[in-house]
Design an enzyme around this catalytic site. Structure first.
Site, PDB file in Angstrom:
ATOM      1  CB  THR A  81      -0.709  -0.011   0.774  1.00  0.00           C
ATOM      2  OG1 THR A  81      -1.496   1.232   1.346  1.00  0.00           O
ATOM      3  CG2 THR A  81       0.035  -0.419   2.921  1.00  0.00           C
ATOM      4  CG  ASP A  82      -1.328   4.998  -0.806  1.00  0.00           C
ATOM      5  OD1 ASP A  82      -1.665   3.824  -0.322  1.00  0.00           O
ATOM      6  OD2 ASP A  82      -1.508   6.130  -2.064  1.00  0.00           O
ATOM      7  CD  GLU A  83      -3.469   3.396   4.003  1.00  0.00           C
ATOM      8  OE1 GLU A  83      -3.773   3.446   5.366  1.00  0.00           O
ATOM      9  OE2 GLU A  83      -4.746   3.173   3.553  1.00  0.00           O
ATOM     10  CE1 TYR A 107      -3.500  -2.634   5.604  1.00  0.00           C
ATOM     11  CE2 TYR A 107      -3.799   0.239   4.870  1.00  0.00           C
ATOM     12  CZ  TYR A 107      -2.695  -1.637   4.532  1.00  0.00           C
ATOM     13  OH  TYR A 107      -3.323  -1.827   3.377  1.00  0.00           O
ATOM     14  CE  LYS A 111       0.586  -4.374   2.228  1.00  0.00           C
ATOM     15  NZ  LYS A 111      -0.410  -6.307   2.343  1.00  0.00           N
TER      16      LYS A 111
HETATM   17  P1  TYD Z   1     -11.179   3.966   3.683  1.00  0.00           P
HETATM   18  O1  TYD Z   1     -11.975   2.836   2.211  1.00  0.00           O
HETATM   19  O2  TYD Z   1     -11.387   3.002   5.024  1.00  0.00           O
HETATM   20  O3  TYD Z   1      -9.191   3.959   2.694  1.00  0.00           O
HETATM   21  P2  TYD Z   1      -8.451   4.570   3.564  1.00  0.00           P
HETATM   22  O4  TYD Z   1      -8.192   3.942   5.102  1.00  0.00           O
HETATM   23  O5  TYD Z   1      -7.259   3.089   3.288  1.00  0.00           O
HETATM   24  O6  TYD Z   1      -7.232   5.610   3.018  1.00  0.00           O
HETATM   25  O7  TYD Z   1     -10.999   5.274   3.775  1.00  0.00           O
HETATM   26  C1  TYD Z   1     -10.925   6.366   2.288  1.00  0.00           C
HETATM   27  C2  TYD Z   1     -11.154   7.769   2.928  1.00  0.00           C
HETATM   28  O8  TYD Z   1     -12.580   7.729   3.067  1.00  0.00           O
HETATM   29  C3  TYD Z   1     -10.220   7.969   4.102  1.00  0.00           C
HETATM   30  O9  TYD Z   1      -9.411   9.516   4.304  1.00  0.00           O
HETATM   31  C4  TYD Z   1     -11.266   7.338   5.311  1.00  0.00           C
HETATM   32  C5  TYD Z   1     -12.598   8.692   5.290  1.00  0.00           C
HETATM   33  N1  TYD Z   1     -13.515   7.570   5.094  1.00  0.00           N
HETATM   34  C6  TYD Z   1     -14.336   8.643   5.798  1.00  0.00           C
HETATM   35  O10 TYD Z   1     -15.031  10.119   6.141  1.00  0.00           O
HETATM   36  N2  TYD Z   1     -15.851   7.744   6.116  1.00  0.00           N
HETATM   37  C7  TYD Z   1     -16.513   6.206   6.364  1.00  0.00           C
HETATM   38  O11 TYD Z   1     -17.259   5.873   7.262  1.00  0.00           O
HETATM   39  C8  TYD Z   1     -14.861   6.080   5.666  1.00  0.00           C
HETATM   40  C9  TYD Z   1     -15.060   3.953   6.112  1.00  0.00           C
HETATM   41  C10 TYD Z   1     -14.196   6.412   5.415  1.00  0.00           C
END
Ligand code: TYD
Length: 301
Positions: A81-83, A107, A111
Site C-alpha cells: 500500500t501507499d500508506e 495497519y 504492511k
Molecule cells: P477507506 O476506504 O477506509 O480507505 P483508507 O483509510 O485506506 O484511505 O477511507 C478512505 C477515506 O475516506 C479515508 O480518508 C477515510 C474516509 N472515510 C470516511 O470519511 N468515512 C467513512 O465511513 C470511511 C469508511 C472512510
C-alpha cells in the site's frame, strides 16, 4: 483451484506449494481496513506480519527445491500500500518508490513491516520478490466497510453517509481492474528486488468522492421522495491519526513496464455504481451478521 486456508498455517502453505508446482505467488492476503486496525491491531500483526513471514519462509524452501530454469522464473509479488509512506502536505510531490517509510496507523505499520521482510528475503536469500505499493482501490466486489461501497450501500438504505472530520482528506483512487492489470504486468516483466508504485493519477478529497457518488445515484436510482442523496451526508468524529493526503507517482511503472490506468475516476465510478446496483443480493448477503456488528461499533447504533 481454490483452497480456503490461513497464510499463518505454514504446513498447509508448504504442502500447497509443493503439491501444485507453483511458479509464482501473488500475495494479496492482508487485513486491510485502517479503522479495524485501530480497534484491534493484533489481527493485523498476525496476518500481515506473521502471515507474510510464513509465506516467505515456505516460498523460500519451495524456490530452493526447484530446478534451475524454474528457479530463475519463480516470482513472489508482494501487494502492498501507499500508506507505508505516511501522509503528504497539500503541496508535496506524490510518493515515489525511494520515499522513506513513515507509517502512521497499526495497519500501515504492519504492511511496512511486511514490506521490509519481503525486501530482506531478497537481500539475504536471493528470493525473486517484487513489491507493489498501490493507492486506494475501488470497484466491484469491495467489502462495504470502505468509503465508496459503504456510501453506496448506506445511500440506498436511507442511512447517513459518514464523513470523517472535515472530509477534505485526499486519496488517490485506483480502479481495481487497472490495479490487477498492473500486477499482471509486474509479474510478467518486473525486475526482482524492485518496487513499483501503482496509482490512478487521480487525487480526490473524500467529500468530493461522496458528492460524485450521490450525483450518480441521483441519476441512476433517484430517491423515492425526489430529494438528493447528498442530504444524507453527515459529518462524524474524525478517525484518530487520520492521514491527510496520499498521492502516488506511478511514473516508474509507466516508463519501465508500459502500464497506465485505463479508467478515469468518472468512468471507474460509474462502472462501480452500476455493479453495486446490479448486485444488491451480494451486498445483502455480506452485510448481515458480523458486518452489522462492525457498523454498530464504528458508527453507533
Ligand atoms: P477507506 O476506504 O477506509 O480507505 P483508507 O483509510 O485506506 O484511505 O477511507 C478512505 C477515506 O475516506 C479515508 O480518508 C477515510 C474516509 N472515510 C470516511 O470519511 N468515512 C467513512 O465511513 C470511511 C469508511 C472512510
Amino acid at each position: 483451484m481454490f483452497v480456503r486456508g490461513d497464510i499463518c498455517d505454514g504446513p498447509l502453505v508448504e504442502q500447497l506449494l509443493a503439491g501444485h508446482g507453483v511458479r509464482a505467488i501473488v500475495h494479496f492476503a492482508a487485513e486491510s481496513h485502517v479503522d479495524r486496525s485501530i480497534h484491534g491491531p493484533e489481527d493485523f500483526i498476525r496476518t500481515n506480519v506473521v502471515g507474510t513471514f510464513r509465506l516467505l519462509h515456505a516460498a523460500r524452501s519451495h524456490w530452493e527445491s526447484l530446478p534451475s530454469g524454474a528457479r530463475d522464473a519463480f516470482r513472489f509479488v508482494h501487494v502492498s500500500t501507499d500508506e507505508v509512506y505516511g501522509s503528504l502536505a497539500p503541496g508535496d510531490a506524490p510518493f515515489r518508490e525511494d520515499r522513506a517509510y513513515e507509517p502512521n496507523s497499526p495497519y500501515s505499520a504492519s504492511k511496512a513491516a511486511s514490506d521490509h521482510l519481503v525486501r530482506a528475503y531478497h537481500h539475504t536469500y536471493g528470493l525473486p520478490v517484487i513489491t507493489t505499493n498501490c493507492s486506494n482501490n475501488y470497484g466491484p466486489l469491495q467489502f462495504p466497510e470502505k468509503l465508496i461501497p459503504l456510501c453506496i450501500h448506506h445511500a440506498l438504505a436511507g442511512r447517513p453517509l459518514p464523513i470523517y472530520g472535515d472530509g477534505r482528506q485526499v486519496r488517490d483512487w485506483l480502479y481495481v481492474k487497472d490495479h490487477t492489470a498492473a500486477i499482471r504486468r509486474v509479474l510478467e516483466a518486473g525486475t526482482p528486488g524492485e518496487t513499483y508504485n501503482i496509482g490512478g493519477w487521480n487525487e480526490q478529497p473524500n467529500l468530493e468522492v461522496v458528492h460524485a457518488l450521490c450525483r450518480l445515484l441521483d441519476a441512476e436510482r433517484p430517491r423515492p421522495d425526489g430529494r438528493g442523496y447528498a442530504e444524507q451526508i453527515t459529518f462524524v468524529k474524525d478517525r484518530p491519526g487520520h492521514d491527510r493526503r496520499y498521492a502516488v507517482d506511478a511514473a516508474k511503472i509507466a516508463r519501465l513496464l508500459g502500464w497506465r490506468p485505463a479508467e478515469t475516476f468518472e468512468t471507474g465510478l460509474r462502472k462501480t455504481v452500476h455493479w453495486y446496483l446490479d448486485n444488491q443480493d451480494w451486498v445483502a448477503d455480506i452485510t448481515s451478521g458480523g458486518y452489522r456488528d462492525w457498523i454498530a461499533r464504528q458508527y453507533g447504533p
